[in-house]
Design a protein around this motif. Structure first.
Motif, short mmCIF file in Angstrom:
data_model
loop_
_atom_site.label_atom_id
_atom_site.label_comp_id
_atom_site.label_asym_id
_atom_site.label_seq_id
_atom_site.Cartn_x
_atom_site.Cartn_y
_atom_site.Cartn_z
N GLY A 14 0.82 -1.21 0.00
CA GLY A 14 0.00 0.00 0.00
C GLY A 14 0.85 1.25 0.00
O GLY A 14 0.57 2.21 -0.73
N TYR A 15 1.90 1.26 0.81
CA TYR A 15 2.82 2.41 0.86
C TYR A 15 3.47 2.63 -0.50
O TYR A 15 3.51 3.76 -1.00
CB TYR A 15 3.88 2.15 1.93
N GLU A 16 3.98 1.57 -1.09
CA GLU A 16 4.67 1.71 -2.38
C GLU A 16 3.73 2.24 -3.45
O GLU A 16 4.11 3.11 -4.24
CB GLU A 16 5.26 0.36 -2.80
N GLN A 17 2.51 1.74 -3.50
CA GLN A 17 1.54 2.21 -4.49
C GLN A 17 1.16 3.66 -4.26
O GLN A 17 1.00 4.43 -5.21
CB GLN A 17 0.29 1.32 -4.49
N PHE A 18 0.99 4.03 -3.01
CA PHE A 18 0.63 5.40 -2.68
C PHE A 18 1.79 6.35 -2.96
O PHE A 18 1.61 7.43 -3.51
CB PHE A 18 0.23 5.48 -1.20
N ARG A 19 2.98 5.95 -2.60
CA ARG A 19 4.14 6.82 -2.67
C ARG A 19 4.71 7.01 -4.07
O ARG A 19 5.21 8.07 -4.42
CB ARG A 19 5.23 6.24 -1.76
N ALA A 20 4.65 5.97 -4.91
CA ALA A 20 5.30 6.00 -6.22
C ALA A 20 4.97 7.23 -7.06
O ALA A 20 5.88 7.90 -7.57
CB ALA A 20 4.99 4.72 -6.99
N PRO A 21 3.70 7.61 -7.21
CA PRO A 21 3.41 8.77 -8.07
C PRO A 21 3.86 10.11 -7.47
O PRO A 21 3.97 11.11 -8.19
CB PRO A 21 1.90 8.73 -8.25
N THR A 138 -2.73 0.31 6.04
CA THR A 138 -3.34 -0.26 4.84
C THR A 138 -4.66 0.42 4.49
O THR A 138 -4.88 0.82 3.34
CB THR A 138 -3.55 -1.78 5.02
N GLY A 139 -5.52 0.56 5.46
CA GLY A 139 -6.80 1.21 5.21
C GLY A 139 -6.66 2.68 4.85
O GLY A 139 -7.46 3.21 4.07
N HIS A 140 -5.67 3.32 5.41
CA HIS A 140 -5.44 4.74 5.13
C HIS A 140 -4.98 4.93 3.68
O HIS A 140 -5.41 5.87 3.01
CB HIS A 140 -4.39 5.28 6.10
N PHE A 141 -4.12 4.04 3.21
CA PHE A 141 -3.72 4.11 1.80
C PHE A 141 -4.93 3.90 0.90
O PHE A 141 -5.14 4.65 -0.06
CB PHE A 141 -2.65 3.07 1.47
N GLU A 142 -5.75 2.90 1.23
CA GLU A 142 -6.95 2.63 0.44
C GLU A 142 -7.90 3.83 0.45
O GLU A 142 -8.49 4.16 -0.57
CB GLU A 142 -7.67 1.39 0.98
N GLU A 143 -8.02 4.47 1.59
CA GLU A 143 -8.92 5.62 1.72
C GLU A 143 -8.53 6.77 0.80
O GLU A 143 -9.39 7.42 0.21
CB GLU A 143 -8.92 6.11 3.17
N HIS A 144 -7.23 7.03 0.68
CA HIS A 144 -6.78 8.22 -0.06
C HIS A 144 -6.22 7.93 -1.45
O HIS A 144 -5.98 8.87 -2.21
CB HIS A 144 -5.74 8.97 0.76
N GLN A 145 -6.02 6.67 -1.81
CA GLN A 145 -5.38 6.35 -3.09
C GLN A 145 -6.17 6.88 -4.29
O GLN A 145 -5.60 7.50 -5.19
CB GLN A 145 -5.18 4.84 -3.24
N ALA A 146 -7.47 6.63 -4.34
CA ALA A 146 -8.26 7.06 -5.50
C ALA A 146 -8.26 8.57 -5.62
O ALA A 146 -8.15 9.11 -6.74
CB ALA A 146 -9.69 6.52 -5.40
N GLU A 147 -8.37 9.28 -4.51
CA GLU A 147 -8.34 10.75 -4.54
C GLU A 147 -7.00 11.25 -5.04
O GLU A 147 -6.93 12.17 -5.86
CB GLU A 147 -8.58 11.30 -3.13
#
Length: 157
Positions: A14-21, A138-147
């Motif tokens: 989750g961190y890697e997916q959130f952080r990469a962009p 994990t849930g925090h990444f999911e919460e903000h990833q789409a936004e």
């Protein structure tokens, strides 16, 4: 519910997916308001604030104590979030702070005993290890990833 190794893996993914962009953004992007009244620096400070709180909760749990210290109430998340957002650093310094807070959180999570993960025998409730990694991680990444993804894509147009 996940065992320890799966929970840690999911947190890291989750961190890697959130952080990469975020790597490609310039300093100016961190100050653009796009998430209600928040900018990226404030979002990262909010997440870092929860990592720090939960790192301390993990330490208490590891010592056999309650995760939440006496007299502290996390139920008013909006108040906590607002406080964390006021600590936002400018530009890529916000990302460095986010990374440092996450690293401490991950290290603490790795130190939790395996038996604190999974489901309770009675009632099937997730055990404390899973709950500590889900809410702030994990849930925090999911919460903000789409936004986050939508905002970054809107900047490309």
């Amino acid at each position: 519910m996940a065992d320890k190794s799966t929970a840690i893996h999911d947190l890291m993914r989750g961190y890697e997916q959130f952080r990469a962009p975020l790597e490609a953004l310039d300093d100016g992007a961190y100050g653009e308001t796009w998430l209600g009244e928040w900018n990226l620096s404030q979002l990262l400070a909010h997440m870092a604030g929860w990592y720090r709180e939960m790192t301390a909760a993990i330490a208490r749990t590891s010592r056999g104590e309650r995760p939440t210290p006496a007299g502290v109430d996390y139920s008013d998340a909006d108040a906590w979030n607002a406080t964390f957002a006021t600590k936002a650093q400018a530009g890529r310094s916000a990302l460095a702070d986010f990374d440092a807070a996450y690293a401490g959180y991950l290290a603490a999570a790795r130190g939790l005993p395996e038996e604190l993960f999974g489901l309770a025998a009675e009632g099937g409730r997730p055990l404390i290890g899973n709950r500590l990694l889900q809410g702030a991680g994990t849930g925090h990444f999911e919460e903000h990833q789409a936004e986050l993804t939508a905002w970054i894509e809107s900047r490309r147009k």
